[in-house]
Scaffold this motif. Structure first.
Motif, PDB file in Angstrom:
ATOM      1  N   SER A 173     -64.559   3.563  -7.822  1.00 39.00           N
ATOM      2  CA  SER A 173     -63.967   2.916  -9.004  1.00 39.00           C
ATOM      3  C   SER A 173     -64.981   2.858 -10.145  1.00 39.00           C
ATOM      4  O   SER A 173     -64.689   3.249 -11.276  1.00 39.00           O
ATOM      5  CB  SER A 173     -63.519   1.494  -8.683  1.00 39.00           C
ATOM      6  OG  SER A 173     -62.589   1.504  -7.640  1.00 39.00           O
ATOM      7  N   HIS A 196     -64.025   2.510 -13.889  1.00 40.39           N
ATOM      8  CA  HIS A 196     -63.304   1.230 -14.026  1.00 40.39           C
ATOM      9  C   HIS A 196     -64.255   0.137 -13.551  1.00 40.39           C
ATOM     10  O   HIS A 196     -64.977   0.350 -12.593  1.00 40.39           O
ATOM     11  CB  HIS A 196     -62.076   1.161 -13.094  1.00 40.39           C
ATOM     12  CG  HIS A 196     -61.073   2.220 -13.327  1.00 40.39           C
ATOM     13  ND1 HIS A 196     -60.333   2.778 -12.293  1.00 40.39           N
ATOM     14  CD2 HIS A 196     -60.663   2.850 -14.443  1.00 40.39           C
ATOM     15  CE1 HIS A 196     -59.520   3.693 -12.782  1.00 40.39           C
ATOM     16  NE2 HIS A 196     -59.697   3.761 -14.080  1.00 40.39           N
ATOM     17  N   SER A 197     -64.184  -1.010 -14.174  1.00 40.86           N
ATOM     18  CA  SER A 197     -64.971  -2.097 -13.596  1.00 40.86           C
ATOM     19  C   SER A 197     -64.234  -2.544 -12.325  1.00 40.86           C
ATOM     20  O   SER A 197     -63.002  -2.510 -12.274  1.00 40.86           O
ATOM     21  CB  SER A 197     -65.108  -3.245 -14.587  1.00 40.86           C
ATOM     22  OG  SER A 197     -63.833  -3.702 -14.920  1.00 40.86           O
ATOM     23  N   ASP A 201     -63.105  -5.279  -9.663  1.00 46.98           N
ATOM     24  CA  ASP A 201     -62.940  -6.725  -9.490  1.00 46.98           C
ATOM     25  C   ASP A 201     -62.122  -6.943  -8.213  1.00 46.98           C
ATOM     26  O   ASP A 201     -60.958  -6.516  -8.138  1.00 46.98           O
ATOM     27  CB  ASP A 201     -62.195  -7.281 -10.721  1.00 46.98           C
ATOM     28  CG  ASP A 201     -61.802  -8.739 -10.542  1.00 46.98           C
ATOM     29  OD1 ASP A 201     -62.141  -9.330  -9.501  1.00 46.98           O
ATOM     30  OD2 ASP A 201     -61.135  -9.262 -11.454  1.00 46.98           O
ATOM     31  N   ASN A 260     -60.622  -9.303  -7.182  1.00 53.10           N
ATOM     32  CA  ASN A 260     -59.410 -10.105  -7.409  1.00 53.10           C
ATOM     33  C   ASN A 260     -58.407  -9.423  -8.338  1.00 53.10           C
ATOM     34  O   ASN A 260     -57.463 -10.055  -8.820  1.00 53.10           O
ATOM     35  CB  ASN A 260     -59.786 -11.467  -7.994  1.00 53.10           C
ATOM     36  CG  ASN A 260     -60.716 -12.224  -7.065  1.00 53.10           C
ATOM     37  OD1 ASN A 260     -60.430 -12.316  -5.869  1.00 53.10           O
ATOM     38  ND2 ASN A 260     -61.832 -12.703  -7.581  1.00 53.10           N
ATOM     39  N   SER A 261     -58.639  -8.143  -8.595  1.00 52.32           N
ATOM     40  CA  SER A 261     -57.776  -7.448  -9.563  1.00 52.32           C
ATOM     41  C   SER A 261     -56.411  -7.106  -8.969  1.00 52.32           C
ATOM     42  O   SER A 261     -56.227  -7.081  -7.738  1.00 52.32           O
ATOM     43  CB  SER A 261     -58.448  -6.155 -10.025  1.00 52.32           C
ATOM     44  OG  SER A 261     -58.543  -5.273  -8.922  1.00 52.32           O
ATOM     45  N   ALA A 262     -55.490  -6.802  -9.854  1.00 53.02           N
ATOM     46  CA  ALA A 262     -54.155  -6.384  -9.422  1.00 53.02           C
ATOM     47  C   ALA A 262     -54.249  -5.073  -8.643  1.00 53.02           C
ATOM     48  O   ALA A 262     -53.501  -4.846  -7.690  1.00 53.02           O
ATOM     49  CB  ALA A 262     -53.260  -6.209 -10.656  1.00 53.02           C
TER      50      ALA A 262
END
Ligand SMILES: Cc1cc2nc3c(=O)[nH]c(=O)nc-3n(C[C@H](O)[C@H](O)[C@H](O)COP(=O)(O)O)c2cc1C
Length: 218
Positions: free
Chosen positions: A101, A107-108, A110, A112-114
């Motif tokens: 990623s 992309h950063s 995360d 907790n991302s979607a």
């Protein structure tokens, strides 16, 4: 010849070579092209969960011989012998997914991302990739895409190939491990292939007729 005819010609020209000419070598340029086609192959979510080992060590090849019955024709004469590894445990919060990623897809990452939630749901519920075995098989399935692309690229360049599943996975993994060629915590052996020049005629295709394998649903 138009492009359609050319594609069919290449599809007929590619065949699983049973006898290679050990004296004929693939040029560096051709081999780099085949590897670049592999690298550019698509994969689910773009994770590219693969690694390609080009085996040039003769001792290693000798050890593989008895544990890879389907590879013996290639080991006997193919100029290039490749073992494709599949990544283990490609889960949403794995270091590997984070690396792809951030470092490849820019992309950063995360946790907790979607995206992570969606991937978790896909693995758990849509595809039921919920243990080591099914996760490994998911990665291994992806490796067949570059495998096919490499063989078609080779055929386009008039180079012969043979895909190989005829081996004992555990024994091959142990041999690679002995030569420090694999980290078995991270990778497993998926499939192999030989590339070179044939020492036999191209065999005509034996395939089911189109109407047995293709159905239009209206
Ligand atoms: C995933 C896969 C694994 C295969 N494994 C072997 C193998 O271990 N040894 C071998 O000689 N051929 C192997 N083959 C070649 C098939 O037998 C061959 O592709 C099939 O019979 C169709 O013939 P063709 O490729 O010449 O059109 C394999 C093919 C595929 C796609």
């Amino acid at each position: 010849m138009d492009k359609n005819e050319e594609l069919i010609k290449v599809a007929n020209r590619r065949y699983a070579t049973k006898k290679f000419n050990p004296d004929k070598k693939i040029s560096d340029k051709d081999w780099q092209t085949i590897m670049e086609v592999a690298r550019l192959s698509p994969s689910s979510m773009g994770f590219a969960p693969w690694k390609f080992l080009l085996i040039e060590n003769d001792d290693l090849k000798k050890e593989l011989y008895d544990h890879a019955w389907g590879a013996q024709n290639s080991l006997d004469g193919a100029d290039k012998f490749v073992i494709i590894l599949a990544k283990k445990n490609v889960t949403p919060t794995s270091k590997y997914v984070q690396h792809i990623s951030e470092d490849v897809q820019n992309h950063s990452f995360d946790p907790n991302s979607a995206f992570v939630a969606k991937l978790q749901d896909f693995q758990d519920n849509d595809f039921k990739l919920n243990d080591e075995r099914t996760l490994f098989e998911w990665s291994a399935r992806q490796t067949y895409i570059p495998l096919a692309n490499m063989m078609d690229a080779a055929a386009t360049l008039d180079i012969d190939s043979c895909p190989i599943e005829g081996f004992n996975r555990e024994q091959v993994e142990n041999i690679l491990n002995k030569y420090n060629a694999i980290d078995l915590n991270e990778w497993g052996v998926s499939v192999m292939a030989g590339f070179g020049y044939r020492d036999q005629d191209i065999t005509p295709k034996k395939r089911q007729p189109m109407d047995e394998i293709y159905k239009v649903i209206k």
